[in-house]
Design a protein around this motif. Structure first.
Motif, PDB file in Angstrom:
ATOM      1  N   THR A  78      -7.156  16.774 -40.120  1.00  0.00           N
ATOM      2  CA  THR A  78      -7.159  16.354 -38.821  1.00  0.00           C
ATOM      3  C   THR A  78      -8.324  16.282 -38.059  1.00  0.00           C
ATOM      4  OG1 THR A  78      -4.917  17.251 -38.806  1.00  0.00           O
ATOM      5  CG2 THR A  78      -5.977  16.413 -36.695  1.00  0.00           C
ATOM      6  N   ALA A  79      -9.582  17.346 -38.175  1.00  0.00           N
ATOM      7  CA  ALA A  79     -10.907  17.307 -37.592  1.00  0.00           C
ATOM      8  C   ALA A  79     -11.520  16.207 -38.120  1.00  0.00           C
ATOM      9  CB  ALA A  79     -11.460  18.530 -38.055  1.00  0.00           C
TER      10      ALA A  79
ATOM     11  N   VAL B 229     -10.406  12.989 -36.498  1.00  0.00           N
ATOM     12  CA  VAL B 229     -10.779  12.712 -34.962  1.00  0.00           C
ATOM     13  C   VAL B 229     -12.284  12.355 -35.226  1.00  0.00           C
ATOM     14  CG1 VAL B 229     -11.203  14.020 -32.799  1.00  0.00           C
ATOM     15  CG2 VAL B 229      -8.914  14.453 -34.081  1.00  0.00           C
ATOM     16  N   ARG B 230     -12.983  12.732 -35.904  1.00  0.00           N
ATOM     17  CA  ARG B 230     -14.569  12.517 -35.882  1.00  0.00           C
ATOM     18  C   ARG B 230     -14.729  11.166 -36.505  1.00  0.00           C
ATOM     19  NH1 ARG B 230     -15.408  18.347 -37.449  1.00  0.00           N
ATOM     20  NH2 ARG B 230     -14.871  17.525 -39.786  1.00  0.00           N
ATOM     21  N   GLU B 231     -13.972  10.691 -37.319  1.00  0.00           N
ATOM     22  CA  GLU B 231     -14.044   9.372 -37.852  1.00  0.00           C
ATOM     23  C   GLU B 231     -13.563   8.361 -36.661  1.00  0.00           C
ATOM     24  OE1 GLU B 231     -12.620   7.000 -41.777  1.00  0.00           O
ATOM     25  OE2 GLU B 231     -13.450   8.926 -42.089  1.00  0.00           O
ATOM     26  N   ALA B 232     -12.600   8.954 -35.777  1.00  0.00           N
ATOM     27  CA  ALA B 232     -12.137   8.147 -34.940  1.00  0.00           C
ATOM     28  C   ALA B 232     -13.332   7.759 -33.735  1.00  0.00           C
ATOM     29  CB  ALA B 232     -10.938   8.620 -34.235  1.00  0.00           C
ATOM     30  N   ILE B 233     -13.946   9.121 -33.584  1.00  0.00           N
ATOM     31  CA  ILE B 233     -14.917   8.967 -32.547  1.00  0.00           C
ATOM     32  C   ILE B 233     -16.272   8.007 -33.081  1.00  0.00           C
ATOM     33  CG2 ILE B 233     -17.026  10.302 -31.408  1.00  0.00           C
ATOM     34  CD1 ILE B 233     -15.274  12.604 -31.534  1.00  0.00           C
ATOM     35  N   SER B 234     -16.287   8.052 -34.554  1.00  0.00           N
ATOM     36  CA  SER B 234     -17.570   7.129 -35.075  1.00  0.00           C
ATOM     37  C   SER B 234     -17.290   5.851 -34.766  1.00  0.00           C
ATOM     38  CB  SER B 234     -17.852   7.609 -36.556  1.00  0.00           C
ATOM     39  OG  SER B 234     -16.881   6.672 -37.321  1.00  0.00           O
ATOM     40  N   LYS B 235     -15.932   5.526 -34.606  1.00  0.00           N
ATOM     41  CA  LYS B 235     -15.632   3.893 -34.487  1.00  0.00           C
ATOM     42  C   LYS B 235     -15.949   3.409 -33.026  1.00  0.00           C
ATOM     43  CE  LYS B 235     -12.139   4.283 -38.035  1.00  0.00           C
ATOM     44  NZ  LYS B 235     -10.312   4.169 -37.844  1.00  0.00           N
TER      45      LYS B 235
ATOM     46  N   LEU C 231      -6.764   5.870 -30.802  1.00  0.00           N
ATOM     47  CA  LEU C 231      -7.104   5.812 -32.227  1.00  0.00           C
ATOM     48  C   LEU C 231      -6.534   7.028 -32.936  1.00  0.00           C
ATOM     49  CD1 LEU C 231     -10.740   5.127 -31.912  1.00  0.00           C
ATOM     50  CD2 LEU C 231      -9.133   3.860 -33.205  1.00  0.00           C
ATOM     51  N   ILE C 232      -6.473   8.361 -32.385  1.00  0.00           N
ATOM     52  CA  ILE C 232      -6.042   9.440 -33.149  1.00  0.00           C
ATOM     53  C   ILE C 232      -4.381   9.617 -32.996  1.00  0.00           C
ATOM     54  CG2 ILE C 232      -8.300  10.621 -32.684  1.00  0.00           C
ATOM     55  CD1 ILE C 232      -6.835  12.337 -30.557  1.00  0.00           C
ATOM     56  N   ALA C 233      -3.809   8.754 -32.185  1.00  0.00           N
ATOM     57  CA  ALA C 233      -2.368   8.837 -31.767  1.00  0.00           C
ATOM     58  C   ALA C 233      -1.638   9.008 -33.176  1.00  0.00           C
ATOM     59  CB  ALA C 233      -1.658   7.762 -31.030  1.00  0.00           C
ATOM     60  N   PRO C 234      -1.941   8.025 -34.019  1.00  0.00           N
ATOM     61  CA  PRO C 234      -1.125   8.104 -35.411  1.00  0.00           C
ATOM     62  C   PRO C 234      -1.074   9.126 -36.033  1.00  0.00           C
ATOM     63  CG  PRO C 234      -2.385   6.028 -35.138  1.00  0.00           C
ATOM     64  CD  PRO C 234      -2.770   6.957 -34.251  1.00  0.00           C
ATOM     65  N   GLU C 235      -2.089   9.973 -36.221  1.00  0.00           N
ATOM     66  CA  GLU C 235      -2.495  11.080 -36.879  1.00  0.00           C
ATOM     67  C   GLU C 235      -1.605  12.188 -36.119  1.00  0.00           C
ATOM     68  OE1 GLU C 235      -3.642  11.814 -39.518  1.00  0.00           O
ATOM     69  OE2 GLU C 235      -4.210  13.806 -39.701  1.00  0.00           O
ATOM     70  N   MET C 236      -1.834  12.416 -34.732  1.00  0.00           N
ATOM     71  CA  MET C 236      -1.107  13.362 -34.040  1.00  0.00           C
ATOM     72  C   MET C 236       0.152  13.183 -33.951  1.00  0.00           C
ATOM     73  SD  MET C 236      -3.845  14.908 -33.163  1.00  0.00           S
ATOM     74  CE  MET C 236      -4.065  16.043 -31.801  1.00  0.00           C
ATOM     75  N   GLN C 237       0.906  11.991 -34.171  1.00  0.00           N
ATOM     76  CA  GLN C 237       2.386  11.891 -34.020  1.00  0.00           C
ATOM     77  C   GLN C 237       2.832  12.217 -35.419  1.00  0.00           C
ATOM     78  OE1 GLN C 237       2.182   7.677 -32.755  1.00  0.00           O
ATOM     79  NE2 GLN C 237       2.213   8.620 -30.597  1.00  0.00           N
ATOM     80  N   LYS C 238       1.849  11.827 -36.834  1.00  0.00           N
ATOM     81  CA  LYS C 238       2.554  12.170 -37.782  1.00  0.00           C
ATOM     82  C   LYS C 238       2.519  13.610 -38.064  1.00  0.00           C
ATOM     83  CE  LYS C 238      -0.566  11.990 -41.386  1.00  0.00           C
ATOM     84  NZ  LYS C 238      -1.624  11.189 -42.127  1.00  0.00           N
ATOM     85  N   ARG C 239       1.559  14.327 -37.368  1.00  0.00           N
ATOM     86  CA  ARG C 239       1.717  15.832 -37.521  1.00  0.00           C
ATOM     87  C   ARG C 239       3.101  16.499 -36.986  1.00  0.00           C
ATOM     88  NH1 ARG C 239      -1.097  16.688 -41.682  1.00  0.00           N
ATOM     89  NH2 ARG C 239      -3.023  15.721 -41.390  1.00  0.00           N
ATOM     90  N   ALA C 240       3.522  15.508 -35.871  1.00  0.00           N
ATOM     91  CA  ALA C 240       4.465  16.009 -34.917  1.00  0.00           C
ATOM     92  C   ALA C 240       6.298  15.823 -35.730  1.00  0.00           C
ATOM     93  CB  ALA C 240       4.616  15.198 -33.574  1.00  0.00           C
TER      94      ALA C 240
END
Lengths: 83, 206
Positions: free
Chosen positions: B139-140, B143-149, B196-205
């Motif tokens: 997940t970290a 998030v970093r990859e999302a910031i890079s975009k 950008l990070i919502a799909p990842e954060m929702q997947k965890r949920a």
């Protein structure tokens, strides 16, 4: 206040710099809008996620720079200085 | 003066190093590279997971820092300033390595129905708090990859304000923009990152 305006005023809300009359409308909207409450929580969590993902404390402070990398950096800096 | 291989530094040490850096003193710069280089290498390794790329990013970061040395504010800590420059260099390398282009910021803003009263897509809560989710390596990385975009001008503001902890005025001075532009870009960068990070954060949920 409508949802779009909530997202526009959010940065000032976070900074605690909203005008009291606007703040009151903002909070009234939040009281009745679940989507905006979720949006604000996610906005706050995003700040934390970004901060933690790039946090300095995770870096291993014991790591030393390899001598050849240090030399390469100093050579590169020397070139920058001469240009 | 910093000793060879030394990794800890006090605020007073850093002020001395910063003075030498601003003056363009090569010996001071070498001390800075020795003092902080290892820590920055650990940061870029964590972002890039590739030794050669991580070393390149550290080198690029120090070259950027040297070129921008006059912008280092007297009250700023060299370590924090270098950290942000190294994170940015690594994120840029990550973006080019994955051949990803920056995203269009407007497409990542919250979308509303015509009346502005309702979100186009209903919002789904993230069950896990960010600190728990980002505690996981994948997940970290996400998030970093999302910031890079994020487009450069938005990413820089996000890094300086939220990661480096600089205030609006300082950020504005360094980037040569108005404080109001910093506020607007920061807000849009945060909203874009949320999207950008919502799909990842929702997947965890789920």
């Amino acid at each position: 206040m409508i949802c779009r305006e909530v997202t526009e005023f959010l940065i000032e809300y976070e900074a605690g710099s909203l005008d009291p009359a606007v703040l009151s409308e903002f909070e009234r909207h939040l009281g009745r809008c679940a989507d905006c409450r979720i949006f604000i929580v996610q906005y706050q969590e995003t700040i934390k996620a970004g901060r933690q993902a790039c946090a300095e404390q995770h870096a291993d402070a014991k790591t030393e720079i390899p001598e050849e990398l240090l030399r390469a950096i100093m050579v590169a800096i020397g070139k920058v200085e001469r240009t | 003066m910093a000793e060879r291989g030394r990794v800890e530094s006090t605020a007073a040490d850093e002020q001395e190093l910063a003075r030498g850096l601003r003056a363009g003193d090569p010996e001071a710069f070498e001390n800075i590279v020795r003092t902080f280089g290892g820590r920055l290498l650990a940061v870029t390794r964590r972002i890039l997971h590739d030794e050669e790329d991580a070393r390149d990013a550290v080198q690029e970061a120090f070259i950027s820092a040297f070129k921008a040395r006059k912008q280092l504010q007297a009250e700023a800590r060299v370590s924090t300033w270098l950290h942000r420059i190294a994170v940015n260099a690594a994120l840029m390398k990550l973006r080019s390595k994955r051949r990803k282009t920056e995203v269009a910021i407007d497409e990542l803003m919250p979308q509303f129905r015509d009346d502005g009263q309702h979100y186009v897509e209903p919002l789904v809560s993230w069950v896990e708090p960010a600190d728990v989710a980002v505690g996981r390596k994948e997940t970290a990385d996400f998030v970093r990859e999302a910031i890079s975009k994020l487009p450069d001008s938005y990413r820089m503001v996000l890094l300086m304000r939220d990661i480096e902890g600089r205030d609006t005025e300082e950020t504005a001075r360094e980037l040569g923009v108005t404080p109001n532009a910093v506020k607007i870009r920061l807000h849009r960068a945060r909203m874009a990152l949320r999207q950008l990070i919502a799909p990842e954060m929702q997947k965890r949920a789920s």
